[in-house]
Write a protein that holds these residues in place. Structure first.
Motif, mmCIF file in Angstrom:
data_model
loop_
_atom_site.group_PDB
_atom_site.id
_atom_site.type_symbol
_atom_site.label_atom_id
_atom_site.label_comp_id
_atom_site.label_asym_id
_atom_site.label_seq_id
_atom_site.Cartn_x
_atom_site.Cartn_y
_atom_site.Cartn_z
ATOM 1 N N ARG A 18 0.886 -1.114 0.113
ATOM 2 C CA ARG A 18 0.052 0.095 0.095
ATOM 3 C C ARG A 18 0.960 1.263 -0.101
ATOM 4 N NH1 ARG A 18 -2.810 -2.528 4.958
ATOM 5 N NH2 ARG A 18 -1.189 -2.428 6.655
ATOM 6 N N THR A 19 0.302 2.015 -0.538
ATOM 7 C CA THR A 19 0.986 3.559 -0.661
ATOM 8 C C THR A 19 0.153 4.461 0.001
ATOM 9 O OG1 THR A 19 1.706 2.993 -2.966
ATOM 10 C CG2 THR A 19 1.768 5.256 -2.356
ATOM 11 N N VAL A 20 1.034 5.105 0.953
ATOM 12 C CA VAL A 20 0.374 6.111 1.931
ATOM 13 C C VAL A 20 0.619 7.597 1.061
ATOM 14 C CG1 VAL A 20 0.106 7.107 4.401
ATOM 15 C CG2 VAL A 20 0.456 4.703 4.050
ATOM 16 N N ARG A 21 -0.247 8.224 0.856
ATOM 17 C CA ARG A 21 -0.331 9.401 0.383
ATOM 18 C C ARG A 21 -0.509 10.702 1.461
ATOM 19 N NH1 ARG A 21 0.200 8.991 -5.020
ATOM 20 N NH2 ARG A 21 -0.119 6.976 -5.805
ATOM 21 N N HIS A 22 -0.011 12.055 1.264
ATOM 22 C CA HIS A 22 -0.445 13.207 2.019
ATOM 23 C C HIS A 22 -1.645 13.590 1.365
ATOM 24 C CE1 HIS A 22 3.484 14.152 4.092
ATOM 25 N NE2 HIS A 22 3.869 13.469 2.970
ATOM 26 N N LEU A 23 -2.448 14.412 1.943
ATOM 27 C CA LEU A 23 -3.872 15.000 1.458
ATOM 28 C C LEU A 23 -3.659 15.529 0.068
ATOM 29 C CD1 LEU A 23 -5.517 16.182 4.864
ATOM 30 C CD2 LEU A 23 -6.072 14.034 3.384
ATOM 31 N N ASP A 24 -2.493 16.074 -0.108
ATOM 32 C CA ASP A 24 -2.340 16.872 -1.326
ATOM 33 C C ASP A 24 -1.807 15.833 -2.510
ATOM 34 O OD1 ASP A 24 0.348 16.265 -0.946
ATOM 35 O OD2 ASP A 24 1.128 18.198 -0.960
ATOM 36 N N GLY A 25 -1.843 14.557 -2.158
ATOM 37 C CA GLY A 25 -1.589 13.621 -3.363
ATOM 38 C C GLY A 25 -0.166 13.019 -3.138
ATOM 39 N N ARG A 26 0.782 13.701 -2.633
ATOM 40 C CA ARG A 26 2.284 13.313 -2.681
ATOM 41 C C ARG A 26 2.526 12.115 -2.172
ATOM 42 N NH1 ARG A 26 5.367 16.501 0.132
ATOM 43 N NH2 ARG A 26 3.738 17.510 1.287
ATOM 44 N N LYS A 28 3.886 9.557 0.624
ATOM 45 C CA LYS A 28 4.363 9.698 1.917
ATOM 46 C C LYS A 28 5.383 8.664 2.086
ATOM 47 C CE LYS A 28 3.396 10.320 6.740
ATOM 48 N NZ LYS A 28 2.201 10.603 7.659
ATOM 49 N N HIS A 29 4.822 7.344 1.713
ATOM 50 C CA HIS A 29 5.646 6.157 1.907
ATOM 51 C C HIS A 29 4.989 5.077 1.518
ATOM 52 C CE1 HIS A 29 3.665 5.833 5.830
ATOM 53 N NE2 HIS A 29 3.944 4.420 5.550
ATOM 54 N N THR A 30 5.511 4.047 1.009
ATOM 55 C CA THR A 30 4.957 2.602 0.574
ATOM 56 C C THR A 30 5.376 1.580 1.501
ATOM 57 O OG1 THR A 30 5.167 3.448 -1.827
ATOM 58 C CG2 THR A 30 4.960 1.107 -1.525
ATOM 59 N N GLU A 31 4.411 0.824 1.870
ATOM 60 C CA GLU A 31 4.766 -0.384 2.923
ATOM 61 C C GLU A 31 4.095 -1.584 2.232
ATOM 62 O OE1 GLU A 31 3.075 1.085 6.560
ATOM 63 O OE2 GLU A 31 1.046 0.669 5.760
ATOM 64 N N THR A 32 4.755 -2.700 2.808
ATOM 65 C CA THR A 32 4.232 -3.992 2.347
ATOM 66 C C THR A 32 4.091 -4.690 3.959
ATOM 67 O OG1 THR A 32 5.782 -4.026 0.441
ATOM 68 C CG2 THR A 32 4.940 -6.261 1.137
ATOM 69 N N VAL A 33 2.837 -5.417 3.731
ATOM 70 C CA VAL A 33 2.512 -6.109 5.016
ATOM 71 C C VAL A 33 2.216 -7.362 4.549
ATOM 72 C CG1 VAL A 33 1.722 -4.151 6.106
ATOM 73 C CG2 VAL A 33 0.087 -5.378 4.884
ATOM 74 N N TYR A 34 2.170 -8.464 5.560
ATOM 75 C CA TYR A 34 1.821 -9.882 5.079
ATOM 76 C C TYR A 34 0.800 -10.303 5.913
ATOM 77 C CZ TYR A 34 6.157 -9.459 2.501
ATOM 78 O OH TYR A 34 7.068 -9.123 1.809
ATOM 79 N N GLY A 35 0.108 -11.174 5.553
ATOM 80 C CA GLY A 35 -0.868 -11.859 6.309
ATOM 81 C C GLY A 35 -1.295 -13.297 6.047
ATOM 82 N N ILE A 36 -1.583 -14.245 7.122
ATOM 83 C CA ILE A 36 -1.831 -15.515 6.868
ATOM 84 C C ILE A 36 -3.424 -15.568 7.291
ATOM 85 C CG2 ILE A 36 -1.386 -17.508 8.039
ATOM 86 C CD1 ILE A 36 1.365 -16.382 8.486
ATOM 87 N N THR A 37 -3.937 -16.779 6.512
ATOM 88 C CA THR A 37 -5.446 -16.706 6.810
ATOM 89 C C THR A 37 -5.814 -18.451 6.697
ATOM 90 O OG1 THR A 37 -7.718 -16.541 6.176
ATOM 91 C CG2 THR A 37 -5.937 -16.468 4.403
ATOM 92 N N SER A 38 -6.710 -18.800 7.380
ATOM 93 C CA SER A 38 -7.263 -20.176 7.385
ATOM 94 C C SER A 38 -7.997 -20.593 6.439
ATOM 95 C CB SER A 38 -7.867 -20.597 8.871
ATOM 96 O OG SER A 38 -9.008 -19.509 9.168
ATOM 97 N N LEU A 39 -8.590 -19.327 5.617
ATOM 98 C CA LEU A 39 -9.487 -19.596 4.318
ATOM 99 C C LEU A 39 -8.606 -20.063 3.253
ATOM 100 C CD1 LEU A 39 -11.287 -16.251 4.883
ATOM 101 C CD2 LEU A 39 -12.182 -18.410 5.432
ATOM 102 N N HIS A 40 -9.239 -21.095 2.529
ATOM 103 C CA HIS A 40 -8.700 -21.812 1.347
ATOM 104 C C HIS A 40 -8.716 -20.569 -0.011
ATOM 105 C CE1 HIS A 40 -7.224 -25.484 2.962
ATOM 106 N NE2 HIS A 40 -8.210 -25.164 3.819
#
Length: 127
Positions: A18-26, A28-40
């Motif tokens: 995901r990319t986090v942006r300032h309110l003016d559209g610039r 701010k930073h990009t981050e990567t997160v990981y998840g695990i689920t029991s759903l196939h």
């Protein structure tokens, strides 16, 4: 189970960038997160997993943020036994009662309730 994977009920792992942006559209930073689920994969594909992840942030913003900021929960000195869980339950009850009564600003509603001791009882349908 693959070597090194110590989540016995894990059915899939996923990555969200995901990319986090300032309110003016610039950007701010990009981050990567990981998840695990029991759903196939046939139970929840990428679109559904995205919906679940966004739903998590809805809960985070509508409940946990209110508990952290309005109730200043992080500075609570209730730390022993079942007391922290009981206080969290009572805070959740207060927030949920305010929301069910139509409140959009929990802090303002709590201040109004503090000024009139009959309001919380009315909100709970006890008067």
């Amino acid at each position: 189970m693959p070597a090194g994977l110590h989540f016995p009920y894990a059915a899939q792992a996923f990555r969200i960038r995901r990319t986090v942006r300032h309110l003016d559209g610039r950007i701010k930073h990009t981050e990567t997160v990981y998840g695990i689920t029991s759903l196939h994969p046939h139970q929840a594909g990428p679109t559904q997993l995205g919906i679940y992840a966004r739903g998590h942030w809805n809960i985070e913003n509508r409940l946990h943020w209110v508990r952290d900021v309005t109730f200043d929960e992080d500075r609570s000195q209730v730390r022993t036994g079942n007391s922290p869980r009981a206080m969290a339950t009572l805070r959740n009850l207060a927030i949920s009662t305010c929301r069910l009564a139509g409140a959009t600003n929990i802090a303002r509603t709590l201040r109004a309730n503090a000024r009139d001791h009959t309001r919380p009882l009315t909100m709970l349908g006890l008067t």
